[in-house]
Design an enzyme around this catalytic site. Structure first.
Site, short mmCIF file in Angstrom:
data_model
loop_
_atom_site.label_atom_id
_atom_site.label_comp_id
_atom_site.label_asym_id
_atom_site.label_seq_id
_atom_site.Cartn_x
_atom_site.Cartn_y
_atom_site.Cartn_z
N SER A 138 0.83 -1.26 0.06
CA SER A 138 -0.04 -0.06 0.01
C SER A 138 0.63 1.20 -0.07
O SER A 138 0.07 2.55 -0.16
CB SER A 138 -0.83 0.09 1.39
OG SER A 138 -2.12 -0.80 1.06
N LYS A 141 0.07 3.66 -2.60
CA LYS A 141 -0.98 4.91 -2.44
C LYS A 141 -0.31 6.13 -2.45
O LYS A 141 -1.09 7.12 -2.91
CB LYS A 141 -1.90 4.46 -1.25
CG LYS A 141 -3.04 3.35 -1.42
CD LYS A 141 -3.66 3.47 -0.08
CE LYS A 141 -4.52 2.03 -0.38
NZ LYS A 141 -3.86 0.82 -0.52
N SER A 334 -5.76 3.39 4.57
CA SER A 334 -5.35 2.57 3.63
C SER A 334 -6.22 1.72 2.89
O SER A 334 -6.41 0.48 2.67
CB SER A 334 -4.13 1.45 4.02
OG SER A 334 -3.46 1.25 3.02
#
Length: 501
Positions: A138, A141, A334
């Site tokens: 993640s 992101k 997230s």
């Protein structure tokens, strides 16, 4: 109404007198004295503990504390990280390596790579395979945040509209990219649920009533803003079933969750239709007193509906939280669904299609436009769920540098999105033991977790007041080995306490 239980529900009795002194006071006085004693003891104890979180008591009329001691909300632009002094000494690379290298070790199999840079100059202070392509989880992101803020702008909002249908007695709910809709009333102070379907339904009913519309109304759904496959073929079926992500649509309730308070477990597989059915129910309730009825069932519109902001035929609309607020939420919790939505909206903002492939292309292009080399970058999604993604630690530190530097003021809107160690977001339950507590409240970083992958990328101010950016990526790790997260946290904590000269 507040319900009371236990002692609060007992019936009050008249005070009984004994020796001219109320019995109730005789019972309460010892308790009051004990309470005063506890308070007297607690105040000095609190004064001893508080500096660990707040720092020493400032002198009278002291200036505002520096950025790294402030709550996340106060770091929003335009203030950002301006209080940092560029004259603070840059750590010596060998000293930084001596602090970070021993603690950045795996618990079992796999390896860690990492990079630490001086945020102002870009000087590399620690490098362990920083140029190697790794699965970022993640941490990807962060790239999506950059793309959304550059392509759309921090203040942009997504509109969910209702327009007249192609036939009389029809209205069309048009998805405009807001997947954080609430079922009830709009909540202007919130990011999740900033726009509500009950509010949209009430406004629609008012417009229909003002136009003299009565009788039965049929609700149609236009979710044509997104194109291409709703699910990325790179995502594993088990992750979809577990609710890590779901088919992508340009409108959804609660980021495609059944309940905004429950952020795990399966998601709706047709989030747009679920939202449309909720809207129909709310319109049915709103129109009950206005001579309107709503037919059962919702159908998808055969043709796309007009979406121009000033289209005269718009009956009602509600607007989302800003892109900056949504980016911050995406980074804090997230959320894969929100990240993929932001990627598709960034693609649309760049004049591309609203597909998953276009989202990948838009994120790559915007990261390159921000001055970050992308030659070795490999993206197959924009949330980091796919194991085929490849990003280097050096690229991630450059992304964090771009966000903190202020060179592009749009990107500083993402500062609030970095979870704060031990306090917020996906770091709220970390940095609690003796080896990492020194980083609590100081380290601000995006986490990343897959089965064999852990990542941590963010920024911290060292003991001398120098802003450092870092990225640590673990691949091939032993699943569930507790020491791996601690290794990441210890490495970041070492930076927070580093004089390193």
């Amino acid at each position: 109404m507040t319900k009371t239980t236990g002692p609060e529900r007992r019936r009050a009795r008249p005070a009984q007198r004994s020796g001219g002194f109320p019995a109730v006071l005789r019972r309460v006085l010892p308790l009051a004295l004990a309470t005063l004693l506890l308070v007297a003891l607690a105040i000095p104890a609190a004064l001893l503990v508080a500096p660990g979180f707040l720092g020493p008591e400032p002198p009278a009329q002291a200036p505002s504390p520096p950025a790294w001691q402030q709550a996340p909300a106060t770091l929003s632009p335009p203030q950002g990280l301006a209080p940092l002094a560029p004259s603070a000494p840059v750590p010596v690379a060998s000293a930084v390596t001596a602090q970070v290298d021993p603690v950045l070790k795996t618990d079992g199999g796999g390896t860690f790579t990492g990079t630490v840079q001086d945020a102002l100059t870009g000087q590399v202070l620690f490098d362990r395979g920083g140029a190697e392509n790794r699965v970022p989880a993640s941490n990807l992101k962060l790239l999506t945040a950059v793309a959304a803020l550059r392509s759309l702008g921090p203040d942009h909002r997504f509109s969910t509209r209702v327009v007249p249908g192609p036939e009389a007695g029809q209205v069309v709910l048009v998805g405009g990219g807001d997947v954080l809709l609430a079922a009830g009333e709009s909540q202007p102070q919130s990011t999740m649920g900033h726009a509500g379907l009950a509010t949209l339904a009430a406004r629609t009913a008012e417009s229909l009533q003002a136009a003299g519309t009565t009788g039965s109304i049929k609700v149609l759904l236009d979710d044509s803003l997104f194109s291409g496959p709703a699910l990325n073929p790179a995502w594993q079926a088990g992750d979809v079933e577990a609710g890590e992500v779901a088919p992508l649509y340009p409108l959804a309730l609660n980021s495609a969750r059944f309940d905004p308070a429950v952020t795990t477990g399966p998601r709706p597989q047709d989030a747009a239709m679920a939202a449309a059915e909720e809207f129909a129910a709310r319109l049915r309730a709103a129109g009950a007193g206005a001579g309107l009825t709503v037919a059962s069932g919702v159908e998808r519109a055969a043709h796309a509906s007009p979406r121009q902001a000033a289209h005269p035929a718009v009956l009602a609309q509600v607007d989302s939280a800003t892109v900056a607020e949504q980016v911050d939420l995406m980074l804090q919790v997230s959320d894969n669904y929100l990240a993929e939505t932001m990627g598709r909206m960034a693609a649309l903002g760049s004049g591309q299609a609203g597909s998953g492939e276009a989202a990948v292309a838009a994120v790559t292009a915007q990261v390159a436009a921000a001055g970050i080399p992308v030659d070795s970058l490999k993206l197959v999604d924009v949330c980091g769920l796919a194991m085929e993604n490849r990003v280097s630690a050096r690229q991630l530190t450059e992304v964090v540098r771009a966000i903190t530097s202020g060179t592009d003021s749009r990107l500083r809107a993402a500062l609030d999105g970095f979870p704060v160690a031990g306090l917020t977001g996906t770091l709220d339950m970390r940095y609690g033991n003796t080896s990492t507590s020194g980083g609590a409240g100081l380290v601000r970083a995006k986490t990343g977790t897959l089965n064999t992958v852990l990542a941590l990328s963010g920024y911290v101010v060292d003991a001398d007041g120098r802003l450092l950016v870092f990225s640590f990526l673990g691949n091939g790790l032993t699943p569930g080995a507790a020491g791996n997260k601690e290794a990441l946290d210890r490495a970041a904590t070492a930076l927070a306490g580093c004089g390193c000269r």
